[in-house]
Design a protein around this motif. Structure first.
Motif, short mmCIF file in Angstrom:
data_model
loop_
_atom_site.label_atom_id
_atom_site.label_comp_id
_atom_site.label_asym_id
_atom_site.label_seq_id
_atom_site.Cartn_x
_atom_site.Cartn_y
_atom_site.Cartn_z
N THR A 189 -4.09 8.55 -1.14
CA THR A 189 -5.51 9.37 -1.06
C THR A 189 -5.08 10.49 -0.97
O THR A 189 -3.90 11.21 -0.41
CB THR A 189 -6.08 8.32 -0.17
OG1 THR A 189 -4.48 8.24 0.57
CG2 THR A 189 -6.09 7.18 -0.74
N ARG A 247 0.60 -1.02 -0.02
CA ARG A 247 -0.25 0.30 -0.37
C ARG A 247 1.02 0.92 0.00
O ARG A 247 0.51 2.65 -0.04
CB ARG A 247 -1.10 0.17 1.52
CG ARG A 247 -2.24 -0.61 0.88
CD ARG A 247 -3.50 -1.19 2.40
NE ARG A 247 -2.26 -1.47 3.11
CZ ARG A 247 -2.62 -1.10 4.65
NH1 ARG A 247 -3.71 -0.05 4.62
NH2 ARG A 247 -1.61 -1.61 6.01
N LEU A 248 2.11 0.97 0.06
CA LEU A 248 3.51 2.02 -0.11
C LEU A 248 3.52 2.50 -1.14
O LEU A 248 4.38 3.32 -1.38
CB LEU A 248 4.38 2.24 0.86
CG LEU A 248 4.14 2.10 2.47
CD1 LEU A 248 5.32 1.77 2.95
CD2 LEU A 248 4.04 3.63 2.64
N TYR A 277 -2.92 4.16 -4.38
CA TYR A 277 -2.54 4.63 -3.39
C TYR A 277 -2.56 6.15 -2.90
O TYR A 277 -2.27 5.74 -0.90
CB TYR A 277 -0.26 4.08 -3.20
CG TYR A 277 -0.65 2.76 -4.35
CD1 TYR A 277 -1.38 1.57 -3.40
CD2 TYR A 277 -0.44 2.64 -5.55
CE1 TYR A 277 -1.09 0.25 -3.56
CE2 TYR A 277 0.25 1.23 -5.39
CZ TYR A 277 -0.49 0.73 -5.04
OH TYR A 277 -0.69 -1.19 -5.59
N THR A 334 0.49 2.84 5.31
CA THR A 334 -0.28 3.50 3.47
C THR A 334 0.76 5.25 3.41
O THR A 334 1.02 5.54 4.45
CB THR A 334 -1.86 3.86 3.44
OG1 THR A 334 -1.92 5.02 4.59
CG2 THR A 334 -2.68 3.16 3.87
#
Lengths: 402, 372
Positions: free
Chosen positions: A376, A18-19, A374, A248
């Motif tokens: 956001t 998620r990074l 990714y 994240t």
């Protein structure tokens, strides 16, 4: 050989997908954090300050950078004659040889390593959390209670509790029930992914788990529920303080911003609990004639001629004249051209931003070619090593790859 | 890589009160996070030298604390590596070290035991970044007995040149004459007090001088023996600072604000190493103003810092103004304080509202731990 009371095992094999582009070539624990650190510096430094001198680091995904970073453990005072830091990748053996299938399997495959130290207890840590914690105190509580396992927990806001693994405890702190991401949480005590097991109990459960073909070989999903079901004594250990999962881009950005608040939500300038990191021979930073730096941190090797506001600038970053960096994280060695404007962005290591480029300034649009799931909250991520052309306009919510 | 060469560093004895009251000159903090000795040590390490002896005369605890095992310079080796050599007072007749020959005689055992062919002897307290490998190569090429590194200080006033040992050279760069800090300088070639020779030559010089009660390596050995030896100069064209007075100490630090000087001394090919302290990045507050300054890690800057060099862990409170100053480790500047042209040793604390003003030609120096 002298037996160890407690050996730590850091699970550092995860990709941290998620990074986004930040973990394309490095494992999540090696992602830069806080100006001069990497995420793994936190559990490693915590271990040393807690009197734990033997640490296995289990790597799997993109291990090169992480392995070279840890080296012989010297930066954390973990180059010891007996004990110290060990990098433990998956390996081939006589009959089998396989990747780590899950967190529990990763430890199972390294029982041979643990046997060498004949520990009484094993501390399981994850390599992707930012916090300062005295594991020694937790170990003491674990030993005093006589529990088979002790799990660190922290209270989280009730409305967020359903995102975590929740521990339901009795008044003595003994865990009576564990619920993974419950829709209707009965408690707000979330597991921090920090476990201390009695070694002999752990060995038995890992071996049982390995025989179970249905198992996901995971501590949270399999080992902990099984131990509870068997009636093993499981205690919670309450932690109060800063703890952040930087899974994240948004949370990584946020955790960096937490360092520059006044007063900081998380204080790194703490002489009683120094976070160690591998140091490179860099000179002090230089702030130029035309520069302005406020509400920010800047570290060794930087040369700043532009305006920095509310940002975390990592080592060896060069910022040209009239450049403006606001609410951003600029990772090691990045070069920001003259007149560039950067807002709410994460600039990866050694990225080069051309003169007068605009990054994260203008609003998102539907046809943005760089739009990424990714990124956001309008954050922009520029991958390490990427080059952004002079005058380019990178909209909010973009991810630019190298 | 010259692992056939050993390095010997004799720590300097120039006094710069009050900074050297508590430490050897070579242990003086410089350029924020460094000590003077870091430069010569790093130069030697970068040349591939793996055997370095540091001979200390006095006040060596702070030096030992800084160097320790030699790890930052990659000189913590199983064999050889870095050796700190405290003075061997028992062997000296009167228990006092009178010159650098005494110091070298005190470590003759160490020199003898070392198995390198060549030796680089550094006597000075210099800040520079030099390719010492090239110096040794040239030494071998010219078949010199001794090679003396110098810097041509063309155009500097006589009053400045008299601080140095000056070399007179012929057209082949052979040294014709040497004068140590002459009142009327005849040459502008200032010795950087770095000498290259074969180890056996150094041993015989030290033995001979010591037996005759002679004290000084330059005056008694090189100058007297020059007739029978091939002594050559090696010109260093980079930046070089001799730190032997408060004025030169101040100027050396301030020159790091110059980009060319900074980038030459801290170039990527030959890094300067130092002991690391694992301080967190420096934090700038909401009202911070900072321009043209060289800042180390671990500082908290909430006030104004202009044209200054800050060591690690310095705190500058809101409303405080620091200008043209050198502030060492862990000093605290409280609210409303005004500083101009000051040099603070470590852990100085200036309480709210005070004003301390020095002059460029005479910076105001405050000793370690002072509270005003």
């Amino acid at each position: 050989m002298v037996s160890k009371n407690c050996v730590a095992m850091i699970l550092a094999g995860g990709q941290g997908s998620r990074l986004g582009a930040l973990t394309k070539n490095v494992a999540k624990p090696a992602v830069p954090f806080g100006g001069k650190y990497r995420i793994i510096d936190f559990p490693l430094s915590n271990c040393v300050h807690s009197g734990i001198d033997t640490v296995g680091v289990l790597t799997q995904y993109e291990p090169l950078e992480l392995n070279t970073y840890i080296g012989n453990g010297n930066p954390w005072d973990l180059d010891r004659s007996h004990g110290g830091a060990y990098v433990l990748p998956p390996y081939q053996s006589g009959e089998s040889g396989e990747w780590y299938k899950g967190t529990a399997n990763a430890i199972y495959q390294n029982l041979g390593f643990l046997e060498g130290f004949n520990p009484k207890n094993v501390l399981i840590l994850s390599g992707d959390h930012i916090y300062k914690m005295h594991y020694g105190k937790m170990l003491k509580a674990h030993e005093a209670s006589g529990a088979a396992a002790t799990i660190a927990v922290m209270p989280v806001p009730w409305e967020e509790a359903s995102r975590f693994g929740i521990m339901n405890t009795d008044e003595t702190g003994e865990i009576i029930e564990f619920e993974e991401k419950p829709a209707e949480p009965k408690s707000n005590l979330a597991s921090m992914g920090i476990y201390i097991f009695k070694y002999d109990v752990l060995k038995k459960y890992l071996a049982d788990d390995e025989r179970d073909a249905e198992s996901a070989n995971d501590f949270g999903k399999n080992i902990i529920p099984k131990m509870l079901a068997d009636g093993e004594k499981m205690m919670s250990y309450r932690f109060e303080g800063y703890w952040k999962d930087v899974g994240t881009i948004q949370s990584l950005w946020e955790a960096n911003m937490d360092l520059i608040d006044e007063p900081p939500k998380f204080d790194l300038n703490d002489r009683s609990w120094v976070i160690y990191s591998r140091n490179y021979a860099l000179m002090p930073h230089y702030i130029g004639e035309s520069a302005s730096v406020t509400r920010s941190t800047v570290t060794e090797g930087c040369s700043i001629d532009g305006k920095i506001e509310h940002s975390v600038i990592f080592s060896g970053v060069t910022v040209g004249k009239d450049a403006v960096i606001k609410d951003s994280v600029v990772m090691p060695g990045a070069v920001i051209g003259e007149g560039a404007v950067i807002e709410k962005s994460v600039i990866g290591s050694n990225a080069v931003i051309g003169a007068d480029a605009k990054i994260g300034v203008n609003h998102e649009s539907e046809d943005n070619p760089y739009k990424s799931k990714y990124c956001t909250h309008g954050i922009v991520l520029i991958e390490g090593g990427a080059a952004v052309e002079a005058g380019a306009d990178i909209l909010k919510g973009s991810m630019v790859q190298a | 890589m010259r692992n056939d060469t050993m390095g010997i560093i004799l720590t300097g004895d120039e006094k710069i009160a009050p900074l050297t009251d508590i430490r050897a000159n070579s242990a003086l903090p410089v350029a924020g996070r460094y000590r003077i000795i870091d430069f010569v040590l790093s130069n030697m390490a970068n040349a591939g030298i793996i055997n370095v002896g540091v001979a200390t005369e006095s006040n060596y605890s702070s030096l030992m604390d800084h160097i320790k095992s030699g790890k930052p310079w990659d000189l913590d080796r199983k064999t050889q590596g870095l050796n700190i050599l405290p003075p061997n007072l028992e062997q000296r007749q009167f228990g006092v070290i009178k010159g650098n020959i005494d110091l070298l005689a005190g470590i003759s055992d160490y020199i003898h035991r070392s198995n390198q062919t060549y030796v680089i002897l550094s006597l000075g307290n210099m800040v520079y970044n030099m390719d010492l490998e090239d110096v040794v190569n040239k030494h071998i090429e010219t078949q010199a007995d001794i090679t003396a590194v110098y810097k041509n200080l063309r155009g500097r006033p006589e009053s400045d040149l008299t601080r140095f040992t000056l070399l007179e050279l012929d057209e082949d760069n052979r040294v014709k004459d040497i004068e140590v800090q002459p009142y009327y300088p005849k040459s502008s070639n200032a010795s950087m007090e770095i000498y290259v020779m074969e180890k056996v030559l150094l041993e015989s010089i030290v033995d001979e001088c010591s037996a005759r009660g002679e004290l000084d390596f330059v005056k008694d050995a090189i100058i007297k023996k020059m007739g029978g030896m091939r002594v050559f100069g090696y010109e260093f064209t980079g930046q070089c600072y001799k730190v032997d007075s408060m004025r030169s100490y101040y100027k050396t630090n301030m020159d790091f604000l110059n980009a060319d000087f900074r980038n030459e001394l801290f170039n990527r090919e030959r890094p300067i190493y130092t002991k690391t302290k694992d301080q967190s990045p420096t934090k700038y507050g909401e009202e911070a103003v900072c321009t043209n300054s060289f800042i180390s890690d671990g500082c908290v800057i909430e006030g104004t810092v202009i044209n200054s060099v800050l060591s690690r862990g310095v705190k500058v409170a809101k409303g405080a103004v620091v200008q043209n100053s050198i502030i060492m480790q862990d000093s605290v500047i409280e609210e409303g304080v005004e500083l101009n042209h000051v040099v603070f040793d470590k852990e100085v604390c200036i309480t709210s509202g005070r004003k301390l003003i020095g002059q460029e030609s005479y910076p105001l120096a405050i000793s370690k731990g002072t509270r005003i």
